[in-house]
Design an enzyme around this catalytic site. Sequence first.
Site, mmCIF file in Angstrom:
data_model
loop_
_atom_site.group_PDB
_atom_site.id
_atom_site.type_symbol
_atom_site.label_atom_id
_atom_site.label_comp_id
_atom_site.label_asym_id
_atom_site.label_seq_id
_atom_site.Cartn_x
_atom_site.Cartn_y
_atom_site.Cartn_z
ATOM 1 N N ARG A 29 10.734 -5.402 -10.931
ATOM 2 C CA ARG A 29 10.781 -4.123 -10.212
ATOM 3 C C ARG A 29 9.864 -3.092 -10.869
ATOM 4 N NH1 ARG A 29 14.359 -5.131 -6.522
ATOM 5 N NH2 ARG A 29 16.146 -6.446 -7.032
ATOM 6 N N ASP A 30 9.134 -2.369 -10.020
ATOM 7 C CA ASP A 30 8.244 -1.310 -10.500
ATOM 8 C C ASP A 30 9.089 -0.152 -11.024
ATOM 9 O OD1 ASP A 30 6.400 1.032 -10.483
ATOM 10 O OD2 ASP A 30 5.029 -0.380 -9.539
ATOM 11 N N ASN A 87 -4.545 -3.712 -6.112
ATOM 12 C CA ASN A 87 -5.504 -2.657 -6.446
ATOM 13 C C ASN A 87 -6.491 -3.203 -7.475
ATOM 14 O OD1 ASN A 87 -3.999 -0.846 -4.853
ATOM 15 N ND2 ASN A 87 -2.703 -0.322 -6.573
ATOM 16 N N VAL A 96 -3.130 -0.401 -14.413
ATOM 17 C CA VAL A 96 -2.869 -1.325 -15.518
ATOM 18 C C VAL A 96 -3.857 -2.473 -15.384
ATOM 19 C CG1 VAL A 96 -1.198 -2.862 -16.624
ATOM 20 C CG2 VAL A 96 -0.420 -0.713 -15.608
ATOM 21 N N HIS A 100 -2.159 -7.614 -10.751
ATOM 22 C CA HIS A 100 -0.795 -7.543 -10.243
ATOM 23 C C HIS A 100 -0.814 -7.262 -8.747
ATOM 24 C CE1 HIS A 100 -1.888 -3.467 -11.589
ATOM 25 N NE2 HIS A 100 -1.017 -2.991 -10.714
ATOM 26 N N HIS A 102 1.525 -5.837 -5.559
ATOM 27 C CA HIS A 102 2.683 -5.017 -5.221
ATOM 28 C C HIS A 102 3.319 -5.583 -3.954
ATOM 29 C CE1 HIS A 102 1.377 -1.454 -7.715
ATOM 30 N NE2 HIS A 102 0.221 -2.068 -7.561
#
Length: 114
Positions: A29-30, A87, A96, A100, A102
């Site tokens: 989880r973000d 991204n 970051v 990754h 999302h």
Amino acid sequence: MTDTIFGQIARGEMEADIVYEDDLAVAFRDLNPQAPVHVLVIPRESMVDLNDAPEVEAATLGHLLQVCATVAKQEGLAEDGYRVVANTGDNGGQTVNHLHLHVLGGRAMLWPPG
């Protein structure tokens, strides 16, 4: 492995609210959710972004997308829909430097996103 917070999570050196993991990927989880459900899916292998993922990594990239679908089903998003975002670089909004994805859902997503 990149020395980022995500690299530390991938190596098990930092705690995270993990919702899925296997030999190739970790999903958690973000901490700054942008939707009711916001999960990050990262490779355990060190890759900065999509530009850093050479052609030989196609299987890993495909696996990450499969993990996104698994997480979406697990989180109850599959029926109503969800968004997967990667991204890349400063103009892409990457904050970051560890690849990754999302997984966002739980509400209607607007378009265009930016």
